[in-house]
Design a protein around this motif. Structure first.
Motif, PDB file in Angstrom:
ATOM      1  N   UNK A  30      39.987  39.992  40.102  1.00 43.90           N
ATOM      2  CA  UNK A  30      39.641  40.010  38.949  1.00 43.90           C
ATOM      3  C   UNK A  30      38.893  38.866  38.786  1.00 43.90           C
ATOM      4  N   UNK A  31      39.736  37.241  39.096  1.00 45.22           N
ATOM      5  CA  UNK A  31      38.210  36.649  38.521  1.00 45.22           C
ATOM      6  C   UNK A  31      37.270  36.345  39.321  1.00 45.22           C
ATOM      7  N   UNK A  32      37.007  37.564  40.556  1.00 43.73           N
ATOM      8  CA  UNK A  32      35.681  37.194  40.891  1.00 43.73           C
ATOM      9  C   UNK A  32      35.296  36.435  42.477  1.00 43.73           C
ATOM     10  N   UNK A  33      36.536  36.422  42.701  1.00 50.44           N
ATOM     11  CA  UNK A  33      37.233  35.428  43.959  1.00 50.44           C
ATOM     12  C   UNK A  33      36.500  36.223  45.247  1.00 50.44           C
ATOM     13  N   UNK A  34      37.237  37.395  45.076  1.00 56.62           N
ATOM     14  CA  UNK A  34      37.601  38.175  46.046  1.00 56.62           C
ATOM     15  C   UNK A  34      37.076  39.623  46.246  1.00 56.62           C
ATOM     16  N   UNK A  35      36.815  39.672  46.483  1.00 53.14           N
ATOM     17  CA  UNK A  35      36.564  41.656  46.755  1.00 53.14           C
ATOM     18  C   UNK A  35      37.985  42.561  47.716  1.00 53.14           C
ATOM     19  N   UNK A  36      37.798  43.343  47.877  1.00 53.50           N
ATOM     20  CA  UNK A  36      39.063  44.311  48.636  1.00 53.50           C
ATOM     21  C   UNK A  36      39.186  45.567  48.754  1.00 53.50           C
ATOM     22  N   UNK A  37      39.199  45.892  49.641  1.00 52.17           N
ATOM     23  CA  UNK A  37      39.338  47.021  49.752  1.00 52.17           C
ATOM     24  C   UNK A  37      40.345  47.730  51.453  1.00 52.17           C
ATOM     25  N   UNK A  38      41.299  48.552  51.081  1.00 53.93           N
ATOM     26  CA  UNK A  38      42.777  48.345  51.844  1.00 53.93           C
ATOM     27  C   UNK A  38      42.445  47.325  52.304  1.00 53.93           C
ATOM     28  N   UNK A  39      42.045  47.064  53.778  1.00 53.59           N
ATOM     29  CA  UNK A  39      42.335  45.699  54.684  1.00 53.59           C
ATOM     30  C   UNK A  39      41.517  45.348  54.820  1.00 53.59           C
ATOM     31  N   UNK A  40      40.095  45.355  54.027  1.00 54.80           N
ATOM     32  CA  UNK A  40      38.468  44.746  54.419  1.00 54.80           C
ATOM     33  C   UNK A  40      39.058  43.477  53.489  1.00 54.80           C
ATOM     34  N   UNK A  41      38.246  42.184  53.236  1.00 57.54           N
ATOM     35  CA  UNK A  41      38.669  41.460  52.494  1.00 57.54           C
ATOM     36  C   UNK A  41      36.868  40.753  52.327  1.00 57.54           C
ATOM     37  N   UNK A  42      36.290  40.775  51.407  1.00 58.56           N
ATOM     38  CA  UNK A  42      35.230  38.840  51.204  1.00 58.56           C
ATOM     39  C   UNK A  42      35.391  38.331  50.665  1.00 58.56           C
ATOM     40  N   UNK A  43      35.316  37.218  50.828  1.00 58.84           N
ATOM     41  CA  UNK A  43      35.610  35.962  49.659  1.00 58.84           C
ATOM     42  C   UNK A  43      34.520  35.834  48.893  1.00 58.84           C
ATOM     43  N   UNK A  44      34.027  35.589  48.107  1.00 55.71           N
ATOM     44  CA  UNK A  44      32.773  36.158  47.440  1.00 55.71           C
ATOM     45  C   UNK A  44      33.187  34.057  46.279  1.00 55.71           C
ATOM     46  N   UNK A  45      33.686  33.594  45.750  1.00 55.40           N
ATOM     47  CA  UNK A  45      33.994  32.575  45.246  1.00 55.40           C
ATOM     48  C   UNK A  45      34.778  31.191  46.024  1.00 55.40           C
TER      49      UNK A  45
END
Ligand code: CMP
Length: 266
Positions: A242-257
């Protein structure tokens, strides 16, 4: 890497490795069972312990090549499926392990089956050494989190080495001091960080400095590392999204902040 946590889950399938007269669920491809080895070892997997890997293990850094050879001679390779248990807390131990591939969780269980994950062992990591030095039973459980291969090293040749060359024990002291440091840090985390902070810290550790990564454990196991229920850990992850720090799809994560996530993990 230190982890402390609690989690709920059924007791996993048990594999009892050290008894050479019994074949564990994880395939023992040691010198003691060449027929099994010939039958079950695909060519793509080495069937002798990797001496280079052993020599690179910090505990063995001061061993001479002939000493590495001596412990490798006595070693066996064990193949584990996801969920296979190498040993449980309280088992009578005879060997320690070095991870060749895959991941092994070190965990304690409460009487009602909740799990506290103390550490994740990956390639080159060594575990199962404590009873060699205190003559007590296994202090925790070791369970494969994914298909894994480990080298099993019997205690006896190591004991003989330490008796002959006590100076080698400095490496043991360093290993155990490192375990205490990790435990101290995990204890401090459990006191100073809330569930959200611990979740942020675990995610950062599991990311291994990469912004995009695949979570190597299930949500249950992550909760066991954080030391909270799955629901509370999921809530923390949802708040990071919600805060826009990460994105997630199943086990895949992307750190955005990463900066904010790191701040939350302090
Ligand atoms: P052993 O007691 O044979 O079985 C469990 C193993 O987990 C133990 O040896 C150590 O190798 C390892 N271990 C125990 N506590 C910790 C910890 N706090 N951090 C990392 N590894 C640990």
């Amino acid at each position: 890497m230190p982890f402390q946590g609690r989690d709920r889950g059924p007791r996993p399938q048990m594999v009892r490795p050290p008894d050479p007269t019994r074949s564990p669920k994880g395939v023992d491809r040691g010198r003691g069972c060449p027929r099994l080895r010939d039958a079950l070892c695909p060519d793509s997997i080495a069937d002798v312990p990797d001496r280079e890997l052993l020599a690179a293990v910090e505990l063995f850094a001061d061993l001479r090549p002939d000493e590495i050879d001596a412990i490798a001679e006595a070693a066996a390779i064990r193949i584990l499926n996801r969920g296979d248990v190498l040993f449980v807390e309280g088992d009578d131990p005879h060997e320690l392990f070095v991870v060749v591939s895959g991941r092994v969780a070190i965990a304690n269980r409460s009487i009602d089956g909740r799990e506290s994950v103390l550490a994740l062992m990956e390639r080159g990591d060594l575990f199962g050494e404590m009873p060699l030095f205190d003559n007590l039973a296994r202090s925790a459980e070791a369970r494969a989190l994914e298909p894994s291969e480990v080298i099993a090293l019997p205690y006896e040749p190591l004991r003989q080495l330490y008796e002959l060359r006590p100076a080698l024990l400095w490496k043991v002291v360093a290993l155990l001091a490192g375990r205490i440091r990790n435990t101290d840090e995990a204890l401090a985390d459990s006191v100073f960080l809330d569930v959200t902070g611990r979740t942020a810290k675990r995610l950062l550790e599991l990311s291994g400095d990469a912004d995009e990564f695949s979570l190597p454990v299930t949500q249950e196991e992550l909760a066991g590392m954080v030391g909270a229920s799955r629901e509370r850990v999921n809530k923390a992850i949802a708040s990071f999204i919600r805060l826009g720090w990460i994105e997630q799809s199943d086990r895949r994560y992307r750190i955005t902040n990463r900066e904010q996530l790191e701040r939350r993990a302090r």
